[in-house]
Design an enzyme around this catalytic site. Structure first.
Site: not given
Ligand code: UD1
Length: 327
Positions: A80, A121, A145, A149, A211
């Site tokens: 997961f 990860s 999570y 890992k 965002i």
């Molecule tokens: C996280 C984990 C990564 C993991 C992944 C799996 C950390 C540092 N990273 O990545 O290791 O493999 O999840 O799920 O723990 N965002 C928005 N709106 C949204 C979704 C995301 O603004 O609806 C932004 C987030 O704030 C971030 C970026 O997009 O800045 C990426 O987010 P996301 O795709 O969720 O991945 P991480 O949290 O970076």
């Protein structure tokens, strides 16, 4: 070689299975289809419908080919991965990610499988102390999570010492995109990651993209991440398997594109490529999100000769849109 891919029907696992098949390996996929998809299975690969929590079934699968020399390698991607969920339901992550992996490791020992490729990860690092994050960066996970890992990486270290299992722990940064040749179409259910959320908005499944914060210390105020194409990740698994088997050595490497991309840059590229309006609203920051996270993948380059080739912004969005546009 004979490869057992546990979690091979999932988003990353199916791309890895495709890559091993493309390289002429014989592939068996073991998956409980809880988030993996039947449509991610390939007719050339053998499929075993099983659960990593059922040790008997797992050990039967891992010892299956013993008479024919056994499996040469096992790739483990059955976990997961929702960071937020792991903080409210750690039990689920303890059972599946930790107990499940112990079962897989013990089954690998029983099956005499000497090479173990593990889907780790960047979450093992926690809040970055410096950028780009290399393998020497302290590990201090901020999520349960990420903790699972890191614990698994430690188990791997012990099984290397005590049982001679050679492992590659591959610390993915932000996995994204779909097969560059368009052969994989299985969508993730209820995705929480940014690019699938944007794609679902482009398709009208969601009304808008939220965002999470525009007041970070980044050029446009939104979060910056290192997105790495899933086809690049798949290639890295095959190279890592070659490395552990040829060198009889374990490795832990970061896999990233070494490029930071902001949330806004992704939303704008998605609007341009899809031609859809993709409404977006700025909301508050999400707990635990660092402003910026980028990888150094120098070690993967030096040891495996791996560099991300498909991880530019347009390729990430184009290959995703090719899959989402048809749903
Ligand atoms: C996280 C984990 C990564 C993991 C992944 C799996 C950390 C540092 N990273 O990545 O290791 O493999 O999840 O799920 O723990 N965002 C928005 N709106 C949204 C979704 C995301 O603004 O609806 C932004 C987030 O704030 C971030 C970026 O997009 O800045 C990426 O987010 P996301 O795709 O969720 O991945 P991480 O949290 O970076």
């Amino acid at each position: 070689m004979n490869i057992l891919i546990v979690g091979g029907a999932g988003y990353i696992g199916s791309h890895v299975a495709r890559e091993f098949l493309d390289r002429g390996h014989s592939v068996t996929v073991f998956d409980n289809l809880s988030s993996g998809k039947r449509e991610n299975l390939f007719p050339e690969a053998k499929f075993i419908h099983g659960d990593i929590l059922d040790y008997t079934g797992l050990s039967r699968a891992a010892t299956d080919r013993r008479s024919a020399g056994g499996f040469d390698a096992l790739v483990h991607l059955a976990a997961f991965k929702a960071v937020g969920e792991s903080m409210v339901n750690p039990e689920k992550y303890s059972v599946n990610n930790i107990n499940g992996t112990i079962n897989i490791l013990n089954a690998a020992v029983e099956g005499g499988i000497k090479n173990f490729i593990f889907s780790s990860s960047a979450a093992v690092f926690g809040r970055p102390e410096y950028l780009p994050v290399d393998e020497a960066h302290p590990t201090n996970p901020e999520s349960y999570y990420g903790f699972t890992k890191l614990e698994i990486e430690r188990f791997l270290g012990w099984y290397d010492k005590l049982k001679g299992i050679r492992f590659a722990a591959l610390r993915y940064f932000n996995a994204a995109g779909y097969d560059v040749k368009g052969r994989l179409k299985g969508l993730e259910s209820n995705p929480a990651n940014l690019i699938p959320v944007i794609m679902e908005t482009a398709c009208g499944i969601r009304k808008e993209v939220q965002i999470f914060g525009n007041d970070y210390d980044t050029p446009d105020g939104t979060g910056v991440r290192d997105y790495v194409h899933v086809s690049d990740l798949a290639i890295a698994h095959a190279m890592a398997m070659d490395y552990t088997s040829k060198n009889d050595k374990s490795i832990t490497v970061n896999l990233g594109s070494e490029t930071g991309i902001s949330v806004l840059e992704i939303v704008e590229a998605a609007r341009r490529i899809t031609g859809k309006p993709i409404p977006a609203t700025i909301v508050g920051r999400r707990a635990g999100d660092p402003a910026k996270l980028t990888a150094s993948s120098k070690k993967a380059h030096d040891l495996l000769n791996w560099t991300a080739q498909y991880s530019d912004l347009d390729m990430l969005i184009k290959t995703s849109w090719e899959v989402y546009r048809n749903i």
